[in-house]
Design an enzyme around this catalytic site. Structure first.
Site: not given
Ligand code: PGA
Length: 249
Positions: A9-11, A95, A97, A167, A173, A213, A234-235
């Site tokens: 997930n590149w956000k 998600h 966010e 999650e 993050g 993470s 994500g990251g």
């Molecule tokens: P992260 O994000 O790997 O940076 O913790 C995961 C996500 O938001 O799906």
């Protein structure tokens, strides 16, 4: 059992040029008959060009969000049919966010999942507790509410194309991961809920994946638990070397 599902997930990152370059390198790094399902979730602006690069590679394209209506006067929104047309195979729904910054609740998540499935997209439904909820001992009640409401009223064909991403919000993050055993316990709980709602037959193919993470150093340990069916990253999915290592865990 379904193949492990690994989604990056590149956000809100990567220009079209950066996204296309990443997609080319990922396509070239992975063999076509990989024994796992892999997808990347670029920002909307890069979905179409990335899908063009990945066509025929077996690597899927995933959207990060969508609107619940198929079309209409919804300025700034993107619908499931438009995403499917642009080359998406998957869409992330709910998600944390989206829930935190855009006020999305379980009912919206439920309507979006139905709309996604109606357009043939596979939905990745995200659920997870906050740190406050975990510390208050509410992890399982939050998960139960989000899973039951999010998946309410889906028919067999609809649920067949849904993966659930556990999650924990406190792990996204932050560099903190749930331990593989903590994740496994919640995954088992999620399976039981879905089994209770939809019957044993559904759960054999149900993918429950972990996110928060995930990185090249912890992927093997997480995936050593048979209950963990894949990961949402994500990251660590922004860098090609790190994502390729995760995919090849
Ligand atoms: P992260 O994000 O790997 O940076 O913790 C995961 C996500 O938001 O799906």
């Amino acid at each position: 059992m379904a193949k492990p599902l690994i989604v990056g997930n590149w956000k809100m990152h990567k220009t079209v040029g950066e996204a296309v370059d990443f997609a080319r390198r990922l396509r070239d790094a992975l063999s076509a008959n990989l024994d796992r399902s892999v997808a990347v979730a670029p920002p909307f602006t890069a979905i179409y060009p990335v899908a063009q690069v990945l066509k025929g590679s077996g690597i899927g394209v995933c959207a990060q969000n969508m609107h619940e209506k198929a079309a209409g006067a919804y300025t700034g929104e993107v619908s499931a049919p438009l995403l499917a047309d642009a080359g998406c195979e998957y869409v992330i729904i709910g998600h944390s966010e989206r829930r935190t910054y855009f006020g999305e609740g379980d009912d919206v998540v439920n309507r979006k999942i139905k709309a996604a499935r109606g357009s043939g997209l596979k939905a990745i439904c995200c659920i997870g507790e906050t740190l406050q909820e975990r510390e208050a001992g509410q992890t399982f009640s939050v998960i139960e509410r989000q899973a039951k409401k999010g998946l309410r009223g889906l028919n067999a064909a609809e649920i067949g194309g849904v993966a659930i991403a556990y999650e924990p919000v406190w792990a996204i993050g932050t560099g903190k991961t749930a331990t593989p055993d903590e994740a496994r316990d919640v995954h088992l709980f999620i399976r039981d809920i879905v089994k209770g709602e939809y019957g044993e037959g559904i759960t054999a193919d149900l993918q429950v994946i972990y996110g928060g993470s995930v990185n090249p150093a912890n992927i093997a340990d997480l995936m050593a638990r048979p209950e963990i069916g894949g990961v949402l990253v994500g990251g660590a999915s922004l860098d090609i070397e790190s994502f390729a290592k995760i995919v090849r865990f």
